[in-house]
Motif scaffolding. Structure first.
Motif, short mmCIF file in Angstrom:
data_model
loop_
_atom_site.label_atom_id
_atom_site.label_comp_id
_atom_site.label_asym_id
_atom_site.label_seq_id
_atom_site.Cartn_x
_atom_site.Cartn_y
_atom_site.Cartn_z
N ARG A 1 -0.02 7.63 -1.70
CA ARG A 1 0.24 7.19 -3.08
C ARG A 1 0.61 5.70 -3.09
O ARG A 1 -0.03 4.90 -3.77
CB ARG A 1 1.38 8.02 -3.68
CG ARG A 1 1.61 7.71 -5.14
CD ARG A 1 2.79 8.49 -5.74
NE ARG A 1 2.73 9.93 -5.52
CZ ARG A 1 3.57 10.80 -6.06
NH1 ARG A 1 4.53 10.38 -6.86
NH2 ARG A 1 3.48 12.09 -5.80
N ASN A 2 1.65 5.34 -2.42
CA ASN A 2 2.19 3.97 -2.26
C ASN A 2 1.97 3.03 -3.45
O ASN A 2 2.52 3.24 -4.52
CB ASN A 2 1.77 3.37 -0.91
CG ASN A 2 0.28 3.36 -0.64
OD1 ASN A 2 -0.46 2.67 -1.33
ND2 ASN A 2 -0.15 4.12 0.37
N PHE A 3 1.16 1.98 -3.30
CA PHE A 3 0.98 0.99 -4.38
C PHE A 3 -0.04 1.44 -5.44
O PHE A 3 -0.19 0.78 -6.47
CB PHE A 3 0.50 -0.35 -3.80
CG PHE A 3 1.56 -1.15 -3.12
CD1 PHE A 3 2.34 -2.06 -3.83
CD2 PHE A 3 1.80 -1.01 -1.77
CE1 PHE A 3 3.32 -2.82 -3.21
CE2 PHE A 3 2.78 -1.76 -1.12
CZ PHE A 3 3.54 -2.68 -1.85
N LEU B 1 0.88 1.89 -9.22
CA LEU B 1 1.33 0.62 -9.84
C LEU B 1 0.15 -0.26 -10.16
O LEU B 1 0.08 -0.89 -11.22
CB LEU B 1 2.27 -0.12 -8.89
CG LEU B 1 3.46 0.68 -8.36
CD1 LEU B 1 4.19 -0.11 -7.28
CD2 LEU B 1 4.39 1.02 -9.51
N PHE C 1 -1.36 1.30 1.89
CA PHE C 1 -0.30 0.73 2.73
C PHE C 1 -0.79 0.92 4.16
O PHE C 1 -0.81 2.05 4.66
CB PHE C 1 1.01 1.49 2.50
CG PHE C 1 2.17 1.00 3.30
CD1 PHE C 1 2.97 -0.04 2.84
CD2 PHE C 1 2.47 1.56 4.53
CE1 PHE C 1 4.04 -0.49 3.59
CE2 PHE C 1 3.55 1.11 5.28
CZ PHE C 1 4.33 0.08 4.80
N ALA D 1 5.92 -4.85 -5.22
CA ALA D 1 5.76 -3.63 -6.01
C ALA D 1 6.24 -3.84 -7.44
O ALA D 1 5.58 -3.45 -8.41
CB ALA D 1 6.52 -2.48 -5.36
#
Lengths: 236, 214
Positions: free
Chosen positions: A175-177, A180, A27, A107
């Motif tokens: 961590r963010n995306f 996923l 991000f 997301a």
């Protein structure tokens, strides 16, 4: 035997083909797998569709990949920022495509792909131009927009620690995306700051279970986009 | 002559209307100042879209952690009790109605609660939406902090938005340099005037009718 460890970032990205769809974690600067992106620049695959929240900054990392002419389409939520120059110029010259997706929808589309759910309904964009042409359906008296999953051939991911079987932990908002994208790509390629033995990460602390990870490369001292930009660096 | 509210006073006024213990998401710009004006005895827990609850103030420059940023890509800190999570969880908190209050800046807000704060729709402009459309649809209470007019003097509180919408009918309360205004089924309703400001001035600088104080 589980063998996910790769000796170099170059070998880990060597089979990314022209025309591939590539998810890239991060991000803005945090959680961006700069070493894997730079390896992809060296490798040279082109006509890529890239999925990231942004379009990179300065002339390193994702911005450098775009600047090198390897990306035909970006799928993102926020394609401009104070230090993004490469994408805006190409976009205004009509040389790169853009699919604009609200951040939460981006997301969830990625998560849905990883979870085997081909589409879902969300209230986000109802009544706006971004819902035009999409299926609208009413549930319990409120309108929702249908959004499809977002799959990829490859994911490039940065983590803090990986064990030998690909269980991952992350560091703070880096961590963010990343978790996923691990789930949503056919082949997930991870750069880890620290590679440890199986059993060295408490199973209670695993964020991404190893089943979502195919390749692991140790990058003990990853560079950070903000530092490279402050130093006036560019890549290659 | 001291009239109206400055940026800090607007933020402080908005902070007064956020219930103690709320989970709060603050937009970029004047909304960020709300965190500096939390009323005595109140505690808010701040959410940032890129995966943290319990966001704290910016660190000293030599104490920056490169992996600890907010959604505006500024370096921040973590308060005791903070939690990190991935983007799908973060937007589940938003879309799932778990965040109590979101304070946003805006380009236009209409008397029916429509908000336009992501794009002017100008040809050639690069569209960028970020998490704005998720926030306005998902958060329980959408507050707006904005100057009452643009730099050119055009009203930002209007009868209908002319810019592309971020979301329809979502805003409940507006804090400007001149007044606090509610969005009601009957349109804009004056709640409070800033010091030295008259109802007539607010009405003259608004692009729709405002109901006066009862």
């Amino acid at each position: 035997m589980i063998k996910k460890k790769y000796a170099s970032v170059a070998s880990a990205v060597a089979d990314i083909h022209d025309g591939a769809t590539v998810m890239i974690g991060g991000f803005g600067a945090s959680g961006s797998p700069i070493e894997l992106i730079h390896a992809l620049i060296d490798h040279g695959a082109k006509d890529l569709t890239v999925i990231n929240n942004n379009t990179g900054n300065g002339e390193v990392g994702l911005a450098a990949l775009i600047g090198n002419g390897q990306v035909k389409k970006m799928i993102c939520s926020f394609p401009k920022s104070s230090q993004s120059r490469v994408f805006p110029k190409l976009y205004q010259e009509g040389l790169i495509e853009l699919e604009l997706v609200p951040q939460g929808t981006l997301a969830e589309r990625i998560r849905a792909a990883g979870a085997g759910i081909p589409a879902f309904y969300t209230p986000t964009t109802v009544g706006t131009v971004l819902a035009e042409g999409k299926e609208i359906r009413s549930f319990d008296g409120r309108e929702y927009v249908m959004e499809p999953w977002l799959q990829a051939d490859f994911a490039l991911v940065k983590c803090e620690m990986s064990d030998a079987v690909g269980n991952l932990t992350y560091n703070k908002t880096a961590r963010n995306f990343n978790p996923l994208m691990c789930m949503a790509a056919t082949t997930t390629i991870v750069q880890t700051r620290k590679l440890v033995n199986a059993g060295d990460i408490d199973p209670e602390h695993v964020i991404t279970p190893g089943i979502f990870v195919n390749r692991i490369v140790e990058v003990p001292q990853p560079v950070h986009e903000d530092i490279l930009i402050a130093q006036g660096r560019s890549y290659p | 002559m001291n009239t109206g509210w400055n940026r800090d006073q607007m933020a402080a006024r908005a902070a007064q209307d956020i219930p103690d213990g709320s989970y709060v998401n603050l937009g970029i710009g004047i909304p960020e100042l709300v965190a500096q004006h939390v009323p005595e005895g109140c505690e808010f827990i701040y959410h940032t879209e890129n995966g943290m609850l319990g966001m704290g103030p910016p660190p000293a420059e030599d104490e920056r952690d490169l992996d600890l940023m907010n959604a505006g890509k500024k370096y921040v800190t973590a308060m005791p009790g903070a939690a990190y999570f991935h983007h799908a969880d973060s937007f589940s908190m938003i879309r799932g109605g778990h965040i109590d209050v979101c304070v946003l800046g805006t380009m236009q807000v209409a008397e029916n609660g429509d908000i336009a704060n992501w794009s002017t729709g100008a040809p050639g402009a690069i569209p960028a939406v970020g998490g704005a459309m998720d926030l306005v649809q998902g958060v329980k209470h959408i507050y707006v902090i904005t100057q009452h007019t643009t730099r050119k003097g055009d009203p930002k509180l209007v009868d209908r938005c002319t810019y592309p919408l971020t979301g329809p009918g979502v805003v409940s309360r507006i804090f400007t340099d001149l007044a606090v205004v509610d969005v009601t089924p009957g349109g804009f309703q004056l709640v409070e005037l800033a010091p030295g400001i008259s109802f007539e001035e607010v009405q003259a600088k608004t692009g729709a009718s405002i109901l006066p104080l009862a």
